[in-house]
Design an enzyme around this catalytic site. Structure first.
Site, PDB file in Angstrom:
ATOM      1  N   HIS C  53       3.068   2.047 -12.182  1.00 11.13           N
ATOM      2  CA  HIS C  53       2.475   2.298 -10.877  1.00 11.13           C
ATOM      3  C   HIS C  53       2.146   3.783 -10.679  1.00 11.13           C
ATOM      4  O   HIS C  53       1.118   4.139 -10.118  1.00 11.13           O
ATOM      5  CB  HIS C  53       3.434   1.823  -9.784  1.00 11.13           C
ATOM      6  CG  HIS C  53       2.762   1.619  -8.479  1.00 11.13           C
ATOM      7  ND1 HIS C  53       2.455   0.386  -7.975  1.00 11.13           N
ATOM      8  CD2 HIS C  53       2.319   2.510  -7.577  1.00 11.13           C
ATOM      9  CE1 HIS C  53       1.845   0.525  -6.828  1.00 11.13           C
ATOM     10  NE2 HIS C  53       1.751   1.794  -6.555  1.00 11.13           N
ATOM     11  N   HIS C  99      -0.956  -4.678  -2.609  1.00 10.94           N
ATOM     12  CA  HIS C  99       0.441  -4.904  -2.239  1.00 10.94           C
ATOM     13  C   HIS C  99       0.784  -6.352  -2.561  1.00 10.94           C
ATOM     14  O   HIS C  99       1.336  -7.079  -1.735  1.00 10.94           O
ATOM     15  CB  HIS C  99       0.686  -4.572  -0.759  1.00 10.94           C
ATOM     16  CG  HIS C  99       1.703  -3.502  -0.566  1.00 10.94           C
ATOM     17  ND1 HIS C  99       2.545  -3.422   0.511  1.00 10.94           N
ATOM     18  CD2 HIS C  99       2.027  -2.450  -1.341  1.00 10.94           C
ATOM     19  CE1 HIS C  99       3.324  -2.367   0.395  1.00 10.94           C
ATOM     20  NE2 HIS C  99       3.027  -1.769  -0.715  1.00 10.94           N
TER      21      HIS C  99
HETATM   22  N1  LIG Z   1      -8.568   1.555 -10.750  1.00 11.16           N
HETATM   23  C1  LIG Z   1      -8.771   2.840 -10.441  1.00 11.16           C
HETATM   24  N2  LIG Z   1      -9.988   3.324 -10.396  1.00 11.16           N
HETATM   25  C2  LIG Z   1     -10.204   4.599 -10.058  1.00 11.16           C
HETATM   26  N3  LIG Z   1      -9.259   5.443  -9.716  1.00 11.16           N
HETATM   27  C3  LIG Z   1      -8.031   5.016  -9.736  1.00 11.16           C
HETATM   28  C4  LIG Z   1      -7.724   3.700 -10.100  1.00 11.16           C
HETATM   29  N4  LIG Z   1      -6.422   3.539 -10.014  1.00 11.16           N
HETATM   30  C5  LIG Z   1      -5.936   4.700  -9.594  1.00 11.16           C
HETATM   31  N5  LIG Z   1      -6.911   5.605  -9.427  1.00 11.16           N
HETATM   32  C6  LIG Z   1      -6.778   6.948  -8.898  1.00 11.16           C
HETATM   33  O1  LIG Z   1      -5.622   7.556  -9.399  1.00 11.16           O
HETATM   34  C7  LIG Z   1      -5.008   8.339  -8.361  1.00 11.16           C
HETATM   35  C8  LIG Z   1      -3.591   7.961  -8.156  1.00 11.16           C
HETATM   36  O2  LIG Z   1      -3.571   6.690  -7.609  1.00 11.16           O
HETATM   37  P1  LIG Z   1      -2.273   6.051  -6.939  1.00 11.16           P
HETATM   38  O3  LIG Z   1      -1.107   6.449  -7.716  1.00 11.16           O
HETATM   39  O4  LIG Z   1      -2.534   4.605  -6.746  1.00 11.16           O
HETATM   40  O5  LIG Z   1      -2.248   6.744  -5.562  1.00 11.16           O
HETATM   41  P2  LIG Z   1      -0.998   6.695  -4.587  1.00 11.16           P
HETATM   42  O6  LIG Z   1      -0.212   7.866  -4.967  1.00 11.16           O
HETATM   43  O7  LIG Z   1      -1.638   6.804  -3.260  1.00 11.16           O
HETATM   44  O8  LIG Z   1      -0.308   5.400  -4.829  1.00 11.16           O
HETATM   45  C9  LIG Z   1      -5.839   8.156  -7.124  1.00 11.16           C
HETATM   46  O9  LIG Z   1      -6.732   9.204  -6.967  1.00 11.16           O
HETATM   47  C10 LIG Z   1      -6.580   6.909  -7.407  1.00 11.16           C
HETATM   48  O10 LIG Z   1      -7.756   6.919  -6.676  1.00 11.16           O
END
Ligand SMILES: Nc1ncnc2c1ncn2[C@@H]1O[C@H](COP(=O)(O)OP(=O)(O)O)[C@@H](O)[C@H]1O
Ligand SMILES: [Mg+2]
Lengths: 227, 83, 735, 83
Positions: C53, C99
């Site tokens: 995650h 979620h």
């Molecule tokens: N499938 C995806 N496509 C594009 N960007 C992604 C994808 N998954 C994650 N990201 C990018 O990676 C970064 C970290 O995401 P995430 O860990 O989900 O954020 P958060 O800390 O809010 O949970 C964010 O900028 C998110 O937009």
């Protein structure tokens, strides 16, 4: 007309009301924190929709202890116009400014829909721009809008023609299809439907404008008591 | 220190939509021996102070805040508890 | 309790990290880079930060292939959310998040906290959240469990969104057996801001303060909490719950207060980030690491809801409604006072340090002292050798429906849960708060006007798992194309996308193949539609008993409308308007609703999709709408022409009277790249000229009769009849 | 006939925003002697049947419908009542 739009923590229609009064109806208006204890100088106090203090206990139950409520009671007692919409209606009933109470909808579900309403009394400060018996459409958006009052109270409400709006197709179980009603003196109105959401054609309709135009007409030339 | 146990219920004349739905669901599930359902709230409040003062305070609290006396009634008990 | 935690040596020997989701190799790598045995707190931080995650171990190689930049993108993936310029000094900010698992366990709170989390991502950039969308997928067996699941997920989304005052303007709800035990709950939030106010999640500048604000930290949602308590604590588990409860009231205060900081206290603010997955550790470590600094936090200062929390628990708690800010030295009181004005708990809990060490103090002792990059950057990535699933190598033969009674078939089609109206569910969302909603749920896309400009934004969330199951690459591209088609139908030009990649276990070669192939289709389509991916989220391991869900990328797309008068809705407006069918119809039935209706399953290869052709049709359609030639427009998707025609007539109970060379079967075909348009007679010639051979007249809007002469059948009924079925079928099945 | 009195409460580790808001409001109003507030639900259900069968039925009812056992705990008492 100078309107105060109260803002409780958790209110979420305060900015919408301000927009409707200021930008659309072209009147003077200001956001007033629920921590204020003075409402001097206003012709109208608007109590907005939302979830004041989270509405966690019962809708409006905590808001009635906000510092502004004393001033609001004085304002109303002196004949000032007060309009509570949705959570604002719930707050006014909890605070005893309007009779009855609002229960959870019979479906137990939140309902967001345009709702046909009948103008049951067009001779009030809030409805004088509508025709007698006119049907209008205003959006509702609430989970607890099911109006209840005990039988004597209900009889008295009807006897004094306090009901201003009735649902044409009762969506929530409200007794006597009550969607909006005034106090006996007629200067305080509570309603579940949202007139401020129906003031621009772009957003789907202008049937709510009448409420604000009625208040403008009522405040012009009417006697105000601005404590 | 006192623990107030507070029960808030709809008055009998008020139709309670939540209770209706539960009863109706139970009957639909074949539990026909269920005669009646009421749904209420139960609060526990811990307060410092002398018995009578606390009792008066809790009564006001119920009347003004925890219950809406237009449609609800309340009752409470006070129990002395050690810290 | 501290003394019950295992020692570094016990950790090495007893390997409790395995239960925290770390492999032996990962533990060994961490230990080697650290140069000593990590203690229990440090291993806990590693397990949170090295989880899929947070670290995207499996998905990073896939995400790298995404196209993320064009001339309008102000901030791409890597921050809380992405940002795109929309003109007049304004920018749109959006992101989606899944979620799924929390919602399966505890539907109401799982869905509610999903909404809460994505909202924090938006305002952490400095944008005011102006709209939400939700994409939901459930199983097709409507037993009591599923009915309750659906009811509570919808209630949770509404319960949070309605209370916080962000309109839910769109989304989707679909039903497929593949989601029976793995529902999908994806939420998307859209914000608007002044370009100049964009801010990032960073903690820079030696001595600057780290401020914690919002809800107190409790023992909710702790990664591996069950393990920690079972193994090392005597406490009764019966009174423990890892379920996170959302508090929209707190979040409303937090939103308003944080926006006040970004808009009015820019001198004080260095950076801000929400506490999402892996809570305090991920937000603080990422903020320091991104800026190239170290950090020290004093855990005794962290507001705690329960007594006796360990550093492990404090750092990994996923309590909701919390934010972390980096504030310049000297401005601390100004910011604390601001939060106090909103009745929010805020404390200075640490400082930015020179160097790269990440230090935690607890009861006077240093409980963690590691290079911050070990948490954020040292994570290995994994790839699996992809293997094409057998079902794709041998697709079922092409399907052609046999229509013996078109009236009956149409009625049955309209009652399918995927075709039936979802209004009974989405009417539980407040769609109009903030009074900017031009198109509420029920249209092709939600549309909100942007105050202070002459612009509006259109937005949609689409997924097509059943098509990806038949062909992940084409299915992925179709999903992007369908999202764009939805925006175009309202008069919007597509700007960019966010995504949630919902898949099964990526260590399985077949799942990895699906991931790769669908990413390929998505990338290709985003380039054609000029819609870069600016943010997103990955949800893997959506499996029950070893069976994964359909590969289901959810595409959230936002588009721009520069002429408010051109905004177009689905509903027929007046009898007499000329109905045009735009785009060619082929014999494309594989994966269609008619196939499901007649065969009970979706099968076969995907036919009838041409990216270039689709783009050309969309461009033409958009031009016609922008030229004010069109009174109503609707894209064709599930249920083809048949469903789309009924949907256009429903709102005003207006039907159609017409004839077509299409066959009864083709009435139900699901060829991509098509629209229906209702054109006022005065504009008919202009519209026909503009569209050329791509549009044919189907008939005229009628007062209520629904009469269509097809090549081999005649439909003769009324819109009132059909609309009633379409409107009531689902509500009835969910009772 | 039995009357089941059922109490449903959040488990201790679960955040209870309702209780927080009530406590905070009371403190704001100067009622500093209030130490703690918990908010729960209280149901009364009237059922026909034999004691043990009814007890089992109520337990299932709580577990499946009235309480959300992921985050709430429940307890109940049974009292024999005349119709
Ligand atoms: N499938 C995806 N496509 C594009 N960007 C992604 C994808 N998954 C994650 N990201 C990018 O990676 C970064 C970290 O995401 P995430 O860990 O989900 O954020 P958060 O800390 O809010 O949970 C964010 O900028 C998110 O937009
Ligand atoms: Mg984030």
């Amino acid at each position: 007309m100078k309107a105060a739009v109260l803002t409780f923590p958790g209110s979420n229609c305060d900015a919408d009301l301000l927009w409707a009064v200021q930008e659309i109806a072209g009147q003077e208006a200001a956001l007033v924190s629920a921590n204020t204890e003075d409402l001097t100088g206003f012709d109208l106090v608007l109590v907005p929709g939302g979830f004041s203090y989270g509405d966690y206990l019962r809708s409006g139950a905590i808001a009635k202890f906000a510092p502004v409520m004393g001033a609001l009671k004085t304002f109303a007692a002196n004949g000032g116009y007060v309009l509570g919409i949705c959570n604002g209606f719930q707050i006014l009933t909890e605070a005893g400014l309007l009779p009855g109470a609002l229960q959870v909808n019979t479906s137990l579900e939140f309902i967001c829909e345009p709702e046909p309403l009948i103008v049951a009394n067009h001779q009030t400060a809030f409805s004088n721009q509508y025709a007698a018996g006119q049907t209008i459409s205003l959006p509702i958006a609430h989970g607890e809008g099911n109006y209840y009052a005990d039988p004597e109270t209900l009889a008295s409400i009807e006897a004094h023609q306090q009901v201003v709006f009735r649902y044409a197709e009762n969506p929530n179980g409200s007794l006597n299809d009550i969607a909006g009603l005034t106090n006996e003196a007629g200067n305080v109105l509570g309603m579940m439907p949202h007139p401020e959401r129906a003031v621009e054609a772009l957003l789907g309709g202008t049937d709510g404008l009448g409420v604000f135009e009625s208040l403008i007409a009522a405040t012009k030339g009417a006697v105000h008591v601005a404590n | 220190m006192y623990k107030a146990k507070i029960f808030v219920n709809y008055k009998q004349s008020v139709l309670d939509p939540k209770a209706e739905v539960i009863k109706h669901t139970l009957h639909r599930l074949g539990q026909d021996n269920v005669q009646d359902v009421t749904v209420g709230k139960y609060f526990e409040v811990l307060l410092e102070g002398a018995h009578d003062a606390v009792a008066a305070q809790v009564d006001t609290l119920c009347d003004q805040m925890l219950a809406n006396v237009n449609m609800e009634s309340y009752r409470f008990t006070l129990e002395e508890v050690s810290q | 309790m501290l003394q019950t935690e295992p020692t570094p040596e016990q950790i090495r020997d007893q390997k409790p990290y395995l239960q925290l989701g770390l492999t032996e190799a990962e533990y060994a790598l961490f230990t080697k880079r650290l140069g000593r045995l990590p203690n229990y707190t440090e291993v806990g931080l590693q397990s949170g930060m090295w989880s899929e995650h947070c670290a995207y171990k499996y998905s990073k190689p896939i995400l790298k292939t995404f196209w993320t930049k064009n001339e309008r993108v102000l901030m791409g993936p890597g921050e809380g959310a992405g940002v795109i310029a929309i003109g007049e000094g304004k920018a749109v900010v959006f992101k989606a998040e899944s979620h799924n698992h929390p919602s399966a366990v505890e539907p109401y709170e799982g869905a509610a906290t999903g909404i809460g989390g994505i909202i924090r991502d938006i305002f952490s950039i400095g944008a005011k959240p102006v709209a939400s969308l939700d994409s939901l997928a459930f199983g097709t067996r409507f037993d009591a469990h599923n009915q309750n699941l659906i009811d509570q997920v919808v209630a949770g989304i509404g319960g949070y969104g309605n209370a916080i005052g962000i309109p839910t303007v769109g989304g989707e709800i679909q039903f497929d057996a593949s989601y029976q035990d793995n529902p999908l709950v994806n939420a998307m939030c859209v914000g608007v801001m002044d370009e100049k106010d964009i801010q990032r999640g960073q903690a820079a500048g030696v001595g600057n303060a780290i401020i914690y604000v919002g809800a107190k930290t409790g023992r909710d949602g702790i990664n591996g909490a069950s393990f920690a308590s079972a193994q090392f604590s005597k406490e009764e588990d019966a009174d423990r719950s890892a379920v996170q409860v959302g508090d929209p009231f707190m979040e409303k205060l937090l939103t308003d207060a944080c926006l006040a900081v970004t808009q009015k206290h820019q001198k004080a603010l260095v950076g801000m980030q929400d506490m999402g997955a892996a809570g305090l550790v991920s937000s603080s470590a990422e903020m320091a690491s991104k800026a190239g600094f170290g950090m020290t936090l004093d855990l005794d200062l962290i507001p705690q809801r329960e007594p006796g929390m360990t550093p492990f628990e404090i750092m990994l708690s996923e309590s909701q409604e919390r934010m972390l800010l980096c504030i310049r030295t000297g401005f601390e009181q100004e910011i604390l006072d601001l939060f106090a004005g909103y009745d929010l708990d805020a404390v200075v809990c640490g400082r930015v340090e020179a160097g790269h060490q990440y230090r935690l103090l607890h009861h006077g002792a240093v409980v963690c002292d590691i290079p911050v990059g070990l948490l954020t950057d040292a994570v290995p990535t994994y790839t699996t050798t992809p293997k094409q699933p057998a079902r794709l190598a041998h697709p079922a033969p092409d399907f052609t429906p046999t229509i013996t009674d078109i009236d009956q078939t149409l009625r049955a089609l309209l009652a399918l849960p995927n075709i039936a109206s979802k209004r009974s569910l989405f009417k539980r969302y407040d769609a109009q708060v903030q009074t900017n909603t031009v198109i509420a749920p029920g249209g092709d896309a939600g549309v909100i006007r942007v105050r202070g400009t002459h612009r509006a934004l259109a937005m949609t969330a689409d997924s097509n798992g059943r098509l990806l199951a038949l062909d992940p690459e084409i299915g992925g591209a179709i999903t992007v194309a369908e999202a764009a088609r939805n925006l175009v139908a309202t008069g919007a030009e597509p700007l960019g996308i966010t995504d949630c990649l919902n898949y099964g276990d990526p260590s399985k070669p077949e799942v990895y193949y699906e991931l790769q192939a669908s990413a390929k289709g998505i990338v290709e389509a985003t380039k054609v539609f000029n819609t870069p991916v600016i943010s997103g989220n990955v949800s893997l391991y959506n499996e029950t008993s070893g069976v994964g869900i359909h590969p289901t990328p959810m595409i959230g797309m936002v588009g721009l409308i520069t002429d408010l008068d051109a905004i177009t809705t689905v509903a027929f407006k007046q009898a007499g308007d000329v109905v045009f069918l735009v785009g060619a119809t082929g014999d494309d039935y594989n994966g269609s609703s008619i196939q499901y209706l007649q065969n009970g399953a979706y099968a076969g290869r995907l036919t009838g999709f041409d990216l270039t052709q689709e783009k050309a049709i969309q461009d033409k359609m958009l031009k016609a709408i922008q030229a004010h030639l069109v009174n109503a427009c609707h894209d064709l998707a599930d249920g083809g022409l048949a469903a789309a025609l009924v949907e256009m007539g429903t709102a005003n109970r207006l039907g159609i009277k017409g004839s077509t060379a299409l066959s009864a079967a083709q009435f139900f075909a699901e060829t991509q790249g098509r629209f229906l348009a209702a054109v006022p007679p005065a504009q008919q010639a202009a519209f026909a000229a503009q569209m050329g051979k791509d549009a044919v007249v189907l008939g005229t809007v009628s007062d209520g009769e629904f009469v269509l002469d097809l090549a081999d059948a005649k439909l003769d009924t009324t819109i009132a009849d059909l609309a009633a079925i379409q409107e009531e079928a689902l509500a009835w099945q969910l009772k």
